[in-house]
Motif scaffolding. Sequence first.
Motif, PDB file in Angstrom:
ATOM      1  N   PHE A 137       3.485   8.446  -7.110  1.00  0.00           N
ATOM      2  CA  PHE A 137       3.931  10.229  -7.078  1.00  0.00           C
ATOM      3  C   PHE A 137       5.289  10.159  -8.057  1.00  0.00           C
ATOM      4  O   PHE A 137       5.803  11.793  -7.472  1.00  0.00           O
ATOM      5  N   ARG A 166       5.531   4.474  -5.510  1.00  0.00           N
ATOM      6  CA  ARG A 166       6.133   4.516  -7.236  1.00  0.00           C
ATOM      7  C   ARG A 166       5.101   5.935  -8.034  1.00  0.00           C
ATOM      8  O   ARG A 166       5.545   6.705  -8.592  1.00  0.00           O
ATOM      9  N   MET A 168       3.688   1.428  -1.105  1.00  0.00           N
ATOM     10  CA  MET A 168       4.565   1.017  -1.798  1.00  0.00           C
ATOM     11  C   MET A 168       4.299   1.850  -3.086  1.00  0.00           C
ATOM     12  O   MET A 168       4.420   1.971  -4.029  1.00  0.00           O
ATOM     13  N   THR A 169       2.888   1.486  -3.135  1.00  0.00           N
ATOM     14  CA  THR A 169       1.948   1.716  -4.352  1.00  0.00           C
ATOM     15  C   THR A 169       2.057   3.633  -4.934  1.00  0.00           C
ATOM     16  O   THR A 169       1.971   4.315  -5.358  1.00  0.00           O
ATOM     17  N   SER A 170       1.256   4.286  -3.557  1.00  0.00           N
ATOM     18  CA  SER A 170       1.443   5.808  -3.433  1.00  0.00           C
ATOM     19  C   SER A 170       3.138   5.982  -3.762  1.00  0.00           C
ATOM     20  O   SER A 170       3.791   6.932  -4.649  1.00  0.00           O
ATOM     21  N   TYR A 182       3.794  16.584  -3.421  1.00  0.00           N
ATOM     22  CA  TYR A 182       3.768  14.669  -3.856  1.00  0.00           C
ATOM     23  C   TYR A 182       4.515  14.722  -2.246  1.00  0.00           C
ATOM     24  O   TYR A 182       4.983  13.093  -2.739  1.00  0.00           O
ATOM     25  N   THR A 213       0.848  -1.182  -0.178  1.00  0.00           N
ATOM     26  CA  THR A 213       0.263  -0.081  -0.350  1.00  0.00           C
ATOM     27  C   THR A 213       1.175   1.246   0.132  1.00  0.00           C
ATOM     28  O   THR A 213       0.972   2.105  -0.591  1.00  0.00           O
ATOM     29  N   ARG A 241       5.915   5.494   7.369  1.00  0.00           N
ATOM     30  CA  ARG A 241       5.315   4.710   7.275  1.00  0.00           C
ATOM     31  C   ARG A 241       5.956   2.746   6.799  1.00  0.00           C
ATOM     32  O   ARG A 241       5.526   2.490   8.502  1.00  0.00           O
ATOM     33  N   ILE A 268       3.775  13.282   0.231  1.00  0.00           N
ATOM     34  CA  ILE A 268       3.479  12.076   0.794  1.00  0.00           C
ATOM     35  C   ILE A 268       4.614  11.070   0.418  1.00  0.00           C
ATOM     36  O   ILE A 268       4.157  10.167   0.960  1.00  0.00           O
ATOM     37  N   THR A 280      -6.785   3.870   7.452  1.00  0.00           N
ATOM     38  CA  THR A 280      -6.629   5.462   7.038  1.00  0.00           C
ATOM     39  C   THR A 280      -6.054   6.179   8.380  1.00  0.00           C
ATOM     40  O   THR A 280      -5.789   6.661   9.072  1.00  0.00           O
ATOM     41  N   GLU A 295       6.019  10.625   3.547  1.00  0.00           N
ATOM     42  CA  GLU A 295       5.185  10.413   4.473  1.00  0.00           C
ATOM     43  C   GLU A 295       4.956   8.458   4.483  1.00  0.00           C
ATOM     44  O   GLU A 295       5.043   8.113   5.486  1.00  0.00           O
ATOM     45  N   GLU A 296       4.475   8.347   3.055  1.00  0.00           N
ATOM     46  CA  GLU A 296       4.324   7.135   2.865  1.00  0.00           C
ATOM     47  C   GLU A 296       6.195   6.261   3.119  1.00  0.00           C
ATOM     48  O   GLU A 296       5.819   4.859   3.314  1.00  0.00           O
TER      49      GLU A 296
END
Lengths: 895, 123
Positions: free
Chosen positions: A690, A688, A684-686, A707, A682, A717, A710, A848, A713-714
């Motif tokens: 962005f 990649r 990783m998706t963001s 971005y 999850t 996480r 983000i 979330t 942040e990810e």
Amino acid sequence: MPFDILVLSCFVYVIFLFAIAFFGERRAELGGMGFLRSPTVYTLSLSIYCTAWTFYGAVGYGARSGIEFMTIYLGPTLVFVGWWWVLRKLVHIGRQQRVTSIADLISSRYGKSNGLGVLVTLIAVVAATPYIALQLQSVTLSFAVFASDQPVGWATPIRASTALWVAGGLALFTILFGTRRLDAKEQHHGIVIAIAVEAVVKLVALVAVGSFVVWGLAGGPGAVIDRIEAVNLPGWQLQPGRWVGLIALSAAAVICLPRMFQVLVVENIDERHLARASWAFPLYLFAMCLFILPIAMVGLERMPADTNPDMMVLTLPLAHGQGALAMLAFLGGFSSATSMVIVETVALATMLSNHVVMPLWLRLRPEATQSADLRGGILLARRLSIIGVLGLGLGYYRVSGGSAALAAMGLIAFAGMAQVLPALLGGIFWRGASRVGAILGLITGFATWAWTLFLPSFGQDAVIPAQVFAHGPFGLSWLRPEALFGTAAMDPLIHSIFWSLTLNAAAFFAGSILSFPDPVERIQGAAFVNAFDAEAQGGRLGWTHGQAEPEALLNLAQRILGEEALTFFEAEARAQGKEGYLPDMTPAFLTELERRLAGSLGAATAHAMISQLFGRATVTVEDLMAVASEAAQIAEYSARLEANQTELTRTARQLREVNEKLTQLSVQKDAFLSQISHELRTPMTSIRAFSEILTEGDLPAPQVADYGRIIHEEAKRLTRLLDDLLDLSVLENGAVQLNLGLAHLGELLDRAAAVASQTRPDRAFRIERDVTVEEIYLRTDADRLVQVFINLISNARKYCEADPALLRIAIRHRAGRVTVDFIDNGRGISKENQALIFEKFARLTDQTKAGGAGLGLAICREIMANLGGTVAYLPGQRGAAFRVTLPLRLERSAA
Amino acid sequence: MAGKVLLIEDEANIAEAIRFLLTRDGCQVEVIGDGQLALQRLRGDLPDLVILDLMLPGASGLDILATLRAEPRGRAVPVLMLTAKGQERDRDAAERAGVSAFMAKPFANADMRAKVRELMGQG
């Protein structure tokens, strides 16, 4: 009346009896027992107690001694009316143990001792031989009565050989119907029905003669009674001593006489028949003796002084021209004599063949059990015994010359057989009675009887010299045959009965007390004395596994039992759940087999035979111990099996549980991997998506910053997730490095609250604490504990729905343990979820909002386990509540 | 590429990325982050494409797909399923439920955009 008509009707009567016996046998073989089974037939068969002695002799007795003859009937009456329970037990035991004779009963009771069987057989034969002779004599005499008015020459040779003819005919009858077959139960339906018919004939005959005398000659019953009262003969005086003695004697005789035992116990087909017999038999006896005194009295009055009073039943009607009546009386006497001889012979022959002939034969030819047709051997022994018994009776008759009065001979026989009584009654009522006691008693009684009554009965100088009568043997006067221990004043018969039975009982008692019964005796004693307790039969006699092959045993059994053996073996094999016809040689099976063989051979012989097959002579203490320990082993084994069973069940259940757990674990592992995959993919998706967008490079600056944030942040996480996973892995493996030290609980909570306050979402959240109880110093890993506190506080902060949210932290300190409760004012957690929340990735709500990976509580649980405490959901509070329990001092374990 | 796209995704950052990419390609993108809300939304007028996350709060992607396919008017709507799990089992279940295309997270932006274009019949 012509003598040849008498002989002819005699023959016709005998043929009639043969026909009845044959008919009875056929009916029994065909299974249609019908009236053969009736208690009336049983009762009538008991009437062989009334022999020719009763028929002829009782009148003579009455003529000589008046009403004293009644004692002979009073004894049995007392036994049947008052002592029926003794008879009942005797019959019960006899049927239960398949006893074949009185000798068998005693031998079986006292440890299957064949010696005792031989002893009782000997006594029975010695006592019965004169009695059989007596019957032959009575038949001969009765023939003589008819022949005396026949001057024709041919009658004389017949008369001389009458006894021989009668004995021969009886032997034929007895062999025909007494040894027709050899079955497990020594029962002879043909003979029983024949003697029942004879019982009717003799009663009818005696009553007919009596009626003729009373109404035809004496002028009615009233006149008879008057005349009887007027009689004043010296012999007619009542002698109380003799009365007691004779009643006791006849009471004993009705139980002990071999022929009585035969019809009473052996031929009994239903124990309930005894109920009818207990009143009907005394009634029969009463009817039999009703007319005896009138006949005797009228005979004394009317007949010449030299008339034999024993024959008055015949001579009175003859003298008054009543040929037909005399004929009937003759047949009555003939019936009495023949029925007695037949049954007595059967009984004695059974004893002789089972206790003397067969054991001898087996001893002489031990291989006989393995080879020859044993059935034929037994039957031959039985037939030879019959001829032998009758031959003895005939011989005795010839030698003694038939001189003695009938009644005297009868009483002598009674007294001889009565010697068996102590051993018999002791055997069925006293467990302490032992073989040694029985043997001592029997020998003492028998010897005393022979010395004081039997031998003197032949007359002075016949066996015992007159000098011994006068002064005793070797000058020992206290041993004088008719004045033992100086008791000279007594009646000789009473003297003998008194001393023989007293010494007998004393020896029996003393021998039993002083000796120690062997195990078989003890088992048999229990089986006999407790015959009515079914459970006593359980372990009647045990056999351990011997050398005998089942086939050898079947061979043996077939030779004795015939087809019954195979049926029995097959049934036993089936009962044991085995294929084929050969059962296992279990103790129970061998006991039952022995019991069945005992029906044909007698207990001792059957026992000896099986013992021989099993290669040993007797059952020893070791055998019994072996049986006992075998039983104990079986019990233990089955107990162990049972235990094993429960253990197996338990193991199976445990295995099932483990399996379920493993399956569950495997499912959990799959779910865990899938969860981790999801949790890693999850962010990783963001990142990649962005980063690709940013790489394209044509974005306005604010969006680039957005971005970029983000992505950052990810990435954080992702890092947190990896940290948690590693943390959990270390905690679960127990490889965690604890940093122990003193920590102040309040400070730890301060730190945790401070960190948790930065948790999103930023909202109104209040923590209620009581700092006074937080003054606790703990020895623990402070950072780890703070981690747990942070988790719990931030969970409340994240999930408590109440507004404003309130978390109360309550602390309790008790018995070296500290509990810290975190209770919020939200809705709490549902019961089913309470079980889930400590699982990994068990996030209950929108992720979330949670912001974590769902590993928090799982990690808390592991930390607390490492800190020697627990964290658990605390149900029953209004909101969500968690309780942390930890020791005040955590000692460093092996590390 | 013009058309209405309904994006059902609970991860705000992922939704933002997809929204940005598809909007730039000319689509009208509507984002919903909750399963229940998505079911409500689908009772209204249907979009030209649904992009559906498998793991959703409220109702799972499979539930939403099944509900959509149960209605005659919903059968023609192309559905692109996204999942972070990427397991065969999930793919099979989605295909049985009538998914039009399947895409594992993380994905290359170009692949995702091509797939959307293909599904909207403009490939």
